[in-house]
Design a protein around this motif. Structure first.
Motif, short mmCIF file in Angstrom:
data_model
loop_
_atom_site.label_atom_id
_atom_site.label_comp_id
_atom_site.label_asym_id
_atom_site.label_seq_id
_atom_site.Cartn_x
_atom_site.Cartn_y
_atom_site.Cartn_z
N MET A 1 11.76 18.04 -28.28
CA MET A 1 11.72 18.89 -27.08
C MET A 1 12.70 18.39 -26.03
O MET A 1 13.34 19.15 -25.34
CB MET A 1 10.29 18.89 -26.53
N LEU A 4 16.15 19.68 -26.49
CA LEU A 4 16.35 21.04 -26.01
C LEU A 4 16.75 21.03 -24.54
O LEU A 4 17.69 21.70 -24.13
CB LEU A 4 15.07 21.84 -26.20
N ASN A 7 20.33 19.69 -24.16
CA ASN A 7 21.42 20.52 -24.66
C ASN A 7 21.70 21.74 -23.82
O ASN A 7 22.76 22.34 -23.89
CB ASN A 7 21.11 20.98 -26.09
N ILE A 8 20.71 22.15 -23.04
CA ILE A 8 20.89 23.38 -22.29
C ILE A 8 21.71 23.12 -21.04
O ILE A 8 21.49 22.16 -20.31
CB ILE A 8 19.51 23.98 -21.93
N ASN A 9 22.68 23.97 -20.85
CA ASN A 9 23.47 23.89 -19.63
C ASN A 9 22.73 24.64 -18.53
O ASN A 9 22.62 25.86 -18.55
CB ASN A 9 24.84 24.55 -19.90
N ILE A 12 24.03 27.61 -16.59
CA ILE A 12 23.99 28.94 -17.21
C ILE A 12 22.62 29.58 -17.01
O ILE A 12 22.49 30.75 -16.70
CB ILE A 12 24.31 28.83 -18.72
N LEU A 13 21.60 28.76 -17.16
CA LEU A 13 20.24 29.30 -17.14
C LEU A 13 19.72 29.54 -15.72
O LEU A 13 18.90 30.42 -15.50
CB LEU A 13 19.31 28.32 -17.88
N ILE B 36 21.53 35.19 -23.39
CA ILE B 36 21.17 33.78 -23.20
C ILE B 36 20.35 33.26 -24.37
O ILE B 36 20.64 32.22 -24.94
CB ILE B 36 20.41 33.58 -21.87
N TYR B 40 21.26 30.21 -27.21
CA TYR B 40 20.51 28.97 -27.38
C TYR B 40 19.60 28.98 -28.60
O TYR B 40 18.80 28.07 -28.77
CB TYR B 40 19.70 28.67 -26.11
N GLU B 43 19.39 25.76 -30.74
CA GLU B 43 18.66 24.69 -30.05
C GLU B 43 17.16 24.97 -30.06
O GLU B 43 16.36 24.06 -30.24
CB GLU B 43 19.15 24.54 -28.60
N ILE B 44 16.82 26.24 -29.84
CA ILE B 44 15.40 26.58 -29.78
C ILE B 44 14.76 26.34 -31.14
O ILE B 44 13.65 25.79 -31.24
CB ILE B 44 15.21 28.06 -29.33
N ALA B 47 14.30 22.65 -31.69
CA ALA B 47 13.20 22.13 -30.88
C ALA B 47 11.86 22.53 -31.46
O ALA B 47 10.87 21.82 -31.31
CB ALA B 47 13.33 22.61 -29.45
N TYR B 139 27.73 37.25 -18.50
CA TYR B 139 27.26 36.22 -19.42
C TYR B 139 27.97 36.30 -20.76
O TYR B 139 28.23 35.28 -21.40
CB TYR B 139 25.74 36.32 -19.62
N LEU B 142 31.26 34.75 -20.40
CA LEU B 142 31.10 33.31 -20.17
C LEU B 142 30.77 32.58 -21.48
O LEU B 142 31.30 31.50 -21.75
CB LEU B 142 29.97 33.11 -19.16
N LEU B 143 29.89 33.17 -22.29
CA LEU B 143 29.35 32.45 -23.43
C LEU B 143 29.99 32.82 -24.77
O LEU B 143 29.99 32.03 -25.70
CB LEU B 143 27.84 32.67 -23.54
#
Lengths: 67, 257
Positions: A1, A4, A7-9, A12-13, B36, B40, B43-44, B47, B139, B142-143
Motif C-alpha cells: 500500500m 501506491l 508512486n502517485i504523483n 496530478i491527483l 486518472i 494509475y 499501481e492500483i 497495491a 488530463y 498531460l498524461l
C-alpha cells in the motif's frame, strides 16, 4: 500500500480531490443555510459527508427544496 | 422580448438553486475520473495484491482519443441520468406545485414557456459538460499525449447535439406527465430503447443519433468530420426540434383541459 502512495504523483491527483471537497463544502453550506429540507437535516449531513461525490449530488437533487 | 425575460428568469433560478456551481463540478468529476484511474491502474492492481506469477495481461498504452471517449461514455451513461434528474422538475414539478398556473395566468405564450426552459437547460448542461470535458482534455494531454484542441472542440460540438436530444426528450415527458419521478423513468427508458433500436437495425439506421459517439471517435482518431457525422448531426437536430414542437403542443393541450 505504501508503494501506491509513493508512486502517485500528487500534483496530478490534487485538483481532483480538491474539487470533490469543494462539492462537499458547497453542499454542507447550503444544507446549514437551508430553512427546510426534504427529510431530516441530520440524515443529509451524514449522507453528504460519508458518501463521496454521490452524497452531495443526492442532496442537491433530492434533499434541497427549490422553491 | 418576452422570451428573453422568461429565459433570464430560468437562468436566475438555476443560479439561485446553485445548479451553476454543482452541475459543472459533477461534470468535471465525471470527465476526469476515467483518465486518472486508467493511468494509475497498474499501481492500483499492484497495491491490491498484483497478479499471480505468469499472468500476462496487456494493460496497453491508450491513445488520447480513446481516453476522451472514456469520458464521453461516462457522460452517455451517468450524464444522461443526471440530465434526467436535473430536468424532472422544470415543467412537471411546476405543474404539480401549481407554479406554472401562476405564470400562465399572465399572457405568457406556451411556446415561450417551454422553449425558454429548454434553452436554459441546454445552456446549463452544455456549458457544464464543456467545462468538464475541457478538464478531461487537460488530463488527457498531460498524461497520455497530445490531441489537437481544434479536434477536441469539434468533438464536443457534435457531442453536445446528443445532450440536446436527451434534453428535448426530457422536456417532452415533462410536458406530458406531472410526476417528476415518471419523467426520469420515461426519459431513461426512451434513451435505452433508442440505443437498442439502433443496435438491432444499425445497418439501416446509419444516421441514428446513437451512432454520434462512434462517429465522434472516428473524428478524434482521424481529425476529419465524416459525411456520416454530418448526416447524424442533422438527424439529431431535426429530431430535437420535432420533440420540442411536440412538447409545446402537448403542454398546451394539458393546460387547456
Amino acid at each position: 500500500m505504501n508503494d501506491l502512495f509513493q508512486n502517485i504523483n500528487w500534483l496530478i491527483l490534487a485538483p481532483f480531490l480538491v474539487i470533490q471537497a469543494v462539492l462537499m463544502v458547497i453542499a454542507l453550506i447550503d444544507l446549514i443555510k437551508a430553512d427546510d429540507v426534504k427529510g431530516p437535516k441530520g440524515m443529509w449531513f451524514f449522507i453528504v459527508i460519508v458518501l463521496n461525490t454521490i452524497g452531495p449530488i443526492a442532496y442537491f437533487i433530492f434533499g434541497r427544496r427549490n422553491d | 422580448m418576452q422570451w428573453v425575460t422568461m429565459f433570464q428568469k430560468e437562468m436566475m433560478e438555476s443560479w439561485r438553486n446553485k445548479k451553476w456551481i454543482w452541475v459543472p463540478i459533477v461534470f468535471i468529476i465525471l470527465a476526469v475520473m476515467d483518465p486518472i484511474s486508467t493511468y494509475y491502474l497498474p499501481e492500483i492492481i499492484q497495491a491490491a495484491g498484483g497478479f499471480p506469477d505468469g499472468t500476462v495481461i496487456e494493460l496497453g498504452d491508450y491513445a488520447p482519443a480513446e481516453i476522451i471517449m472514456m469520458s464521453l461514455s461516462q457522460y452517455s451513461t451517468l450524464g444522461v441520468l443526471l440530465i434526467a434528474f436535473l430536468s424532472m422538475g422544470t415543467v412537471a414539478g411546476e405543474k404539480s406545485s401549481g407554479v406554472s398556473e401562476l405564470i400562465l395566468v399572465k399572457p405568457v405564450s406556451y411556446t415561450n414557456y417551454i422553449t425558454a426552459k429548454w434553452a436554459s437547460l441546454f445552456v446549463l448542461i452544455g456549458g457544464s459538460s464543456a467545462i468538464g470535458l475541457f478538464a478531461g482534455w487537460y488530463y488527457t494531454v498531460l498524461l497520455y499525449g497530445n490531441l489537437a484542441f481544434t479536434t477536441w472542440l469539434k468533438a464536443i460540438l457534435f457531442y453536445s447535439l446528443w445532450l440536446l436530444l436527451v434534453i428535448s426528450v426530457a422536456i417532452l415527458f415533462n410536458s406530458l406527465v406531472t410526476k417528476p419521478g415518471i419523467v426520469v423513468f420515461l426519459t431513461i427508458l426512451s434513451v435505452m430503447l433508442l440505443s437498442l433500436l439502433t443496435q438491432v437495425f444499425g445497418h439501416i439506421l446509419t444516421w441514428s443519433p446513437v451512432h454520434l459517439s462512434s462517429y465522434i471517435q472516428e473524428l478524434l482518431l482521424t481529425g476529419t468530420v465524416s459525411d456520416k457525422l454530418f448526416g447524424t448531426a442533422f438527424v439529431t437536430i431535426a429530431l430535437s426540434i420535432m420533440l420540442l414542437i411536440l412538447s409545446v403542443y402537448s403542454f398546451q393541450r394539458s393546460e387547456n383541459r
